[in-house]
Write a protein that holds these residues in place. Structure first.
Motif, PDB file in Angstrom:
ATOM      1  N   GLY A 115      -1.165 -67.880  39.737  1.00 28.08           N
ATOM      2  CA  GLY A 115      -0.771 -69.190  40.240  1.00 28.08           C
ATOM      3  C   GLY A 115      -1.875 -70.224  40.303  1.00 28.08           C
ATOM      4  O   GLY A 115      -1.637 -71.365  40.730  1.00 28.08           O
ATOM      5  N   TRP A 116      -3.085 -69.871  39.875  1.00 24.33           N
ATOM      6  CA  TRP A 116      -4.185 -70.839  39.879  1.00 24.33           C
ATOM      7  C   TRP A 116      -3.958 -71.873  38.785  1.00 24.33           C
ATOM      8  O   TRP A 116      -3.473 -71.546  37.701  1.00 24.33           O
ATOM      9  N   THR A 117      -4.345 -73.123  39.028  1.00 25.76           N
ATOM     10  CA  THR A 117      -4.106 -74.192  38.063  1.00 25.76           C
ATOM     11  C   THR A 117      -5.004 -74.098  36.843  1.00 25.76           C
ATOM     12  O   THR A 117      -4.654 -74.577  35.770  1.00 25.76           O
ATOM     13  N   GLY A 118      -6.200 -73.507  37.013  1.00 22.48           N
ATOM     14  CA  GLY A 118      -7.134 -73.434  35.909  1.00 22.48           C
ATOM     15  C   GLY A 118      -8.136 -74.558  35.870  1.00 22.48           C
ATOM     16  O   GLY A 118      -9.091 -74.517  35.092  1.00 22.48           O
ATOM     17  N   TYR A 119      -7.944 -75.576  36.714  1.00 19.20           N
ATOM     18  CA  TYR A 119      -8.878 -76.705  36.731  1.00 19.20           C
ATOM     19  C   TYR A 119     -10.073 -76.383  37.624  1.00 19.20           C
ATOM     20  O   TYR A 119      -9.912 -75.955  38.767  1.00 19.20           O
ATOM     21  N   ALA A 120     -11.287 -76.608  37.097  1.00 22.06           N
ATOM     22  CA  ALA A 120     -12.496 -76.310  37.852  1.00 22.06           C
ATOM     23  C   ALA A 120     -12.603 -77.149  39.110  1.00 22.06           C
ATOM     24  O   ALA A 120     -13.246 -76.757  40.085  1.00 22.06           O
ATOM     25  N   TRP A 167     -13.782 -64.018  31.414  1.00 14.15           N
ATOM     26  CA  TRP A 167     -12.643 -64.373  30.561  1.00 14.15           C
ATOM     27  C   TRP A 167     -11.359 -63.731  31.091  1.00 14.15           C
ATOM     28  O   TRP A 167     -10.311 -64.379  31.220  1.00 14.15           O
ATOM     29  N   ALA A 168     -11.438 -62.449  31.443  1.00 16.66           N
ATOM     30  CA  ALA A 168     -10.268 -61.746  31.983  1.00 16.66           C
ATOM     31  C   ALA A 168      -9.874 -62.298  33.344  1.00 16.66           C
ATOM     32  O   ALA A 168      -8.678 -62.457  33.645  1.00 16.66           O
ATOM     33  N   ALA A 169     -10.863 -62.614  34.195  1.00 12.89           N
ATOM     34  CA  ALA A 169     -10.576 -63.130  35.532  1.00 12.89           C
ATOM     35  C   ALA A 169      -9.841 -64.466  35.449  1.00 12.89           C
ATOM     36  O   ALA A 169      -8.941 -64.750  36.253  1.00 12.89           O
ATOM     37  N   TRP A 170     -10.210 -65.304  34.475  1.00 17.63           N
ATOM     38  CA  TRP A 170      -9.531 -66.594  34.295  1.00 17.63           C
ATOM     39  C   TRP A 170      -8.055 -66.368  33.983  1.00 17.63           C
ATOM     40  O   TRP A 170      -7.175 -67.043  34.532  1.00 17.63           O
ATOM     41  N   ILE A 171      -7.755 -65.402  33.118  1.00 17.40           N
ATOM     42  CA  ILE A 171      -6.369 -65.108  32.745  1.00 17.40           C
ATOM     43  C   ILE A 171      -5.587 -64.571  33.943  1.00 17.40           C
ATOM     44  O   ILE A 171      -4.462 -65.013  34.230  1.00 17.40           O
TER      45      ILE A 171
END
Length: 427
Positions: free
Chosen positions: A393-398, A383-387
């Protein structure tokens, strides 16, 4: 260090002279000891190991610094030639089932003080550099006391009789690649015992990429058996048991690809091996050793650039290496957590105040669709790594390229600015 991807004190201070002087005073303060810094490595690790089978993987790396005649910076010789620097011996705790990095357990950072005149074979273990393999394993046993089982994993340099005699215990095992053709209790040698065993199984395994090898698959042939190592006839080991029983596993790549070096591992362990599947399990655990090579790469050219530091004194450089080792470990944990495969608690890498900041930031990152929301359970490392990756700058899309170490460094930079801003609100 995490924010700026650098160990340069000026770069970390980002133009703030007071911050630069605070960093400089910290690493040069005699009350800041290397022992206390290394003790701090494992504080968070001990909280997440309960009930696990932990691979305690240790290795040594040379950290070389630029010197010249008349400006050796108090550093001793390392490696070949006239190189000067410090030696870092570190141990990582890794979950044996999932491969998740649980954190550091202990180690040693030092620089050599001239050449030792007494021959190696005539010194007691405590007077040899090789004692670090045993003492670091002892540190791990304390840190990992809540673990269900501990398997200490070494490379060849850590394979010697005293280690076999002193380290294993009730729930502590040793696994290492063979270095010596030990004399055995039956009068033969280890290599002769291995040659008497027959190859009994084959398997295709994945070899991870290393600096000297591309990632590839290898078909390995396997044989295994047992042997009793005989105590050597030399000073320094007289008080140890006369013999130690070990299992051996040998895997050989009989037909390597053209131009590739054949895989050949002779592994020794205190784990019992009854069948081929047990032997392949030993090989699988040994393969996890590559993660500590990742740690050293993250510390050097592919990460924090520790060898570029211009600090003048050896003692300050030793402390800087210890601090940077902890930072490099956190980056590895974040990179591993990005896929959410192993739900480690957030306490592995973040303080309570940082956890509050992460929760507040996460609320601002909710998109219009489910695909743009944090998919991981709250207060886990994933969860923290995603944030942090989103901040970097990561888009968040898998479906997009997963975040790597640089993205996490950039994300930590933005994150710490936000943490500092929250702190100012309470002043």
């Amino acid at each position: 260090m995490l924010c700026t991807r650098s160990v340069c004190l000026r770069r970390m201070a980002q133009g703030d002279w007071a911050a630069y002087m605070a960093y400089w005073r910290f690493v040069n303060n005699p009350q800041v000891t290397i022992d206390r810094l290394i003790e701090g490595w494992s504080r968070q690790t001990a909280t997440v190991v309960a009930g696990r089978h932990v691979l305690a993987i240790q290795d040594t790396s040379e950290v070389k610094f630029q010197t010249r005649k008349g400006r050796r910076r108090g550093l001793g010789e390392v490696g070949k030639g006239n190189a000067r620097g410090v030696l870092l011996h570190a141990m990582l705790a890794v979950d044996a089932d999932s491969g998740a990095c649980l954190g550091l357990t202990g180690g040693k950072v030092w620089t050599r003080r001239g050449k030792v005149k007494v021959p190696h074979d005539q010194r007691e273990l405590a007077d040899k550099e090789s004692a670090r393999w045993v003492t670091t394993a002892e540190q791990a046993c304390d840190v990992l006391a809540a673990a269900r089982m501990i398997t200490v994993v070494n490379d060849r340099e850590g394979e010697f009789f005293a280690h076999w005699a002193l380290t294993p215990g009730d729930n502590v095992h040793l696994l290492t690649r063979a270095m010596h053709d030990h004399a055995l209790a039956d009068g033969s040698t280890l290599y002769q015992a291995v040659e008497r065993a027959r190859f009994c199984d084959k398997a295709m395994i994945d070899l991870p990429q290393r600096m000297d090898r591309r990632a590839r698959q290898a078909q390995l042939s396997l044989r295994f058996g047992t042997a009793e190592l005989k105590r050597p006839a030399r000073p320094g080991v007289k008080g140890l048991p006369e013999r130690v029983e070990v299992s051996f596993v040998e895997v050989v790549e009989l037909y390597p690809p053209k131009g590739a070096e054949a895989v050949h591992w002779l592994l020794l362990t205190t784990h019992s091996i009854a069948k081929a599947s047990d032997a392949w399990q030993i090989v699988s655990w040994y393969k996890q050793r590559w993660i500590i090579e990742q740690l050293f790469r993250s510390l050097k050219t592919q990460g924090l650039q520790i060898e570029d530091s211009q600090l003048e004194s050896a003692q300050a450089l030793i402390k800087l290496v210890a601090i940077a080792t902890k930072a490099a470990c956190i980056v590895i944990q974040l990179v591993q957590a990005r896929n959410g495969g192993q739900q480690l608690p957030i306490e592995c890498a973040f303080t309570p105040e940082e956890m509050k900041a992460l929760a507040a930031i996460n609320k601002t990152m909710k998109g219009r669709t489910k695909l743009q929301e944090n998919p991981h359970p709250s207060e886990t490392l994933a969860w923290a790594a995603w944030i942090i990756a989103k901040l970097g700058g990561w888009t968040g899309y898998a479906s997009h390229r997963p975040p790597g170490p640089i993205t996490f460094h950039n994300g930590m930079n933005r994150f710490q600015i936000l943490v500092a801003g929250r702190a100012l609100q309470t002043v």
